[in-house]
Design an enzyme around this catalytic site. Structure first.
Site, PDB file in Angstrom:
ATOM      1  N   THR A   1      58.854  77.465  13.170  1.00 25.20           N
ATOM      2  CA  THR A   1      57.968  76.467  14.316  1.00 25.20           C
ATOM      3  C   THR A   1      56.609  77.283  14.627  1.00 25.20           C
ATOM      4  O   THR A   1      56.880  78.465  15.273  1.00 25.20           O
ATOM      5  CB  THR A   1      58.643  75.966  15.395  1.00 25.20           C
TER       6      THR A   1
ATOM      7  N   GLU B   1      50.829  64.297   7.538  1.00 23.20           N
ATOM      8  CA  GLU B   1      50.563  65.794   7.269  1.00 23.20           C
ATOM      9  C   GLU B   1      49.278  65.966   6.429  1.00 23.20           C
ATOM     10  O   GLU B   1      48.163  66.807   6.603  1.00 23.20           O
ATOM     11  CB  GLU B   1      51.571  66.310   6.803  1.00 23.20           C
TER      12      GLU B   1
ATOM     13  N   GLY C   1      53.021  73.376   0.671  1.00 24.81           N
ATOM     14  CA  GLY C   1      53.837  74.216   1.605  1.00 24.81           C
ATOM     15  C   GLY C   1      55.144  74.459   1.341  1.00 24.81           C
ATOM     16  O   GLY C   1      55.349  74.533   0.035  1.00 24.81           O
ATOM     17  N   GLY C   2      56.213  74.542   2.162  1.00 21.63           N
ATOM     18  CA  GLY C   2      57.379  75.154   1.957  1.00 21.63           C
ATOM     19  C   GLY C   2      58.468  74.138   1.456  1.00 21.63           C
ATOM     20  O   GLY C   2      59.372  74.312   0.284  1.00 21.63           O
TER      21      GLY C   2
END
Length: 527
Positions: free
Chosen positions: A92, A213, A242-243
């Protein structure tokens, strides 16, 4: 003694003059009024009145100009703060945005006061202990309190926007995690509302739905490039790796399926965006044996790493870790093609048939950038350069790689072979970019502005609610052109003030008769 009311005697003219003294006596004030200001006892009172009025005019104009400048610099342009918590799959991150909003609707970042911080693991790691998820935010909120002045806390919005990591969990678990976070945010001292902690769009059961996003990332990129609010054809598309997901967003003039279309408006300009988000295709979600460097061993056995994504139908397995770039690229392409079967929508899968034509320039961010930077490539590497760098890295012995890159975590180092092959499989084999196509730049910031979707979310929120930020009546009357009109008015007032002051400072002259020299002369008047 000469009487005070005696007439001036006649004086012979100086050699350089031919006018007699008697003619001097016949000279009328009107004859010199076109050249100088003629003052006499009868009109000196009138002069004082005119001079005093000029000074008052100058003072009023100067005060008005300073008032206008005060309104421009201290009115709605006061510094403000906003906080966004990005609840990602690996951690986060908190973003503290310091900004100003002037007489236009677009916020201006104060980069010197804008900051971010990340903690790991991500919120999704609290699936077995959702009630304690909120505690992971405490350190982040303390970071924000050190940067936002205490008197502004109650006016500073804080929002938690979770992404793909939480979308993969059961809905009931997600809600418990969010509720734990809300309790911490309510007690933070910042401005917070219940629905400001949520998972942003993109449902777990619709793996390829349009995602906020990706849209926010597009906003951030074009804000940084200065094209936001301008002509749609001159904007830049965005790819994010991204992840746990991939995002692709760009302007298109082609008809789009509703699930892939998003209309965005800034000022008077409307953007028709194609936006697609693909879960289970992020860098953290894919791992295959041909992409593991030679000699890698885990627990005394050759590396065979897999995730929940990889099963007997989708896994491309070799008998050992061979570090072969070509086979790794082929395996990555097979993963991309297999994902078409996972989408529930008829028009929603990762395929060229549904994606509109790629036009214009693009920015590739996050793991695109990290991979390119690790390989020592520039901001606009050709895909052919990526292949050469990937072949060299993947074919290297694992022990030698560990010595060469001893500052990298082992798990991070393992990913670069796969990520390089995956980028080539995605951009060239799937999306159709040519090997020598220079339209894609790999970057995580433009100038000093970070290309982060959280920045795009912040900009979208502020520009969608200008009335909440700007209450001055001038903006309400003038609308989007308020800034131009106001600055023009201030400029005019400053020019008028300068002219008035110069006029007041200009020396006043009067004509007097010099008895000794026997002629009229000019002399300045004291103010």
């Amino acid at each position: 003694m000469r009487r005070s009311n005696a007439r001036p005697p006649a004086v012979e003219p100086e050699p350089s003059h031919t006018m007699s003294a008697s003619k001097h006596h016949q000279l009328r004030p009107s004859s010199v009024s076109s050249r100088v200001s003629f003052l006499s006892p009868s009109n000196s009172k009138h002069h004082r009145r005119v001079d005093g009025g000029g000074r008052r005019c100058a003072v009023i104009a100067l005060a008005a100009a300073f008032l206008c400048l005060f309104i421009v610099t201290r009115g709605p342009d006061s510094r403000k703060y906003a906080i966004i918590l990005d609840g990602g799959s690996t951690g986060t991150r908190i973003h503290v945005f310091a900004y100003r909003i002037g007489w236009g609707s677009m916020p201006t970042l104060d980069l010197g006061l804008t900051a971010s911080m990340k903690v790991s693991p991500g919120l999704s790691s609290y699936a077995a202990d959702p009630e304690n998820a909120g505690q992971s935010l405490v350190e982040l909120l303390e970071f924000a309190k050190e940067r936002v002045p205490g008197e502004l806390w109650e006016d500073t919005e804080v929002r938690l926007m979770a992404t793909a990591g939480l979308r993969l969990l059961d809905e009931a678990v997600v809600e418990r995690i969010l509720e734990s976070c809300r309790k911490v945010l309510w007690s933070s001292g910042f401005q917070f509302q219940h629905d400001w902690a949520a998972v942003i769009s993109g449902r777990a059961e619709d793996l390829c739905a349009s995602s906020d996003e990706g849209i926010y990332a597009w906003v951030a990129a074009n804000y940084a490039l200065g094209s936001l609010g301008g002509e749609p054809k001159k904007t830049t598309g965005i790819f994010e790796l991204g992840g746990a997901s991939i995002q692709a967003t760009f302007v298109s003039s082609e008809p789009l399926a509703p699930v892939l279309s998003h209309v965005l408006q800034f000022g008077k300009i409307t953007y028709n965006l194609y936006s697609d988000s693909f879960l289970y295709l992020g860098q953290e979600e894919t791992y295959i044996d041909p992409c593991i460097p030679r000699g890698y061993m885990r627990g005394g056995e050759p590396g065979k790493l897999s995730t929940s994504l990889l099963n007997s139908k989708t896994t491309y397995r070799s008998s050992r870790a061979i570090g072969n770039f070509s086979e790794c690229r082929l395996a990555a392409l097979k993963l991309l093609e297999k994902e078409k079967e996972k989408c529930l929508s008829q028009v929603c899968h990762f395929r060229l048939t549904s994606m509109p034509k790629l036009q214009g320039r693009f920015l590739a961010t996050e793991n695109f950038f990290h991979t390119s930077k690790f390989l020592g490539l520039g901001p606009t590497p050709l895909l052919s350069e990526l292949i050469m760098a990937g072949e060299q890295f993947c074919g290297e012995d694992w022990l030698r790689l560990k010595r060469k890159y001893d500052t990298y975590d082992e798990e991070d180092l393992l990913r670069f072979c796969f990520s390089t092959a995956y980028i080539v499989a995605l951009l060239h084999d799937t999306l159709g970019f040519a090997m020598d196509d220079g339209r894609v730049a790999f970057a995580n910031q433009v100038g000093n502005i970070p290309l982060d979707w959280a920045l795009g979310a912040f900009i979208t929120q502020k520009t969608s609610r200008p009335s909440a930020e700007i209450s001055d009546w001038i903006f309400a009357v003038l609308g989007d052109e308020a800034s131009a009109f106001l600055y023009l008015f201030v400029s005019i007032m400053l020019i008028f003030t300068a002219l008035s002051v110069l006029k007041w400072m200009k020396p006043k002259l009067k004509i007097i008769y010099d008895l000794e020299r026997g002629r009229y002369i000019l002399t300045p008047v004291n103010r």
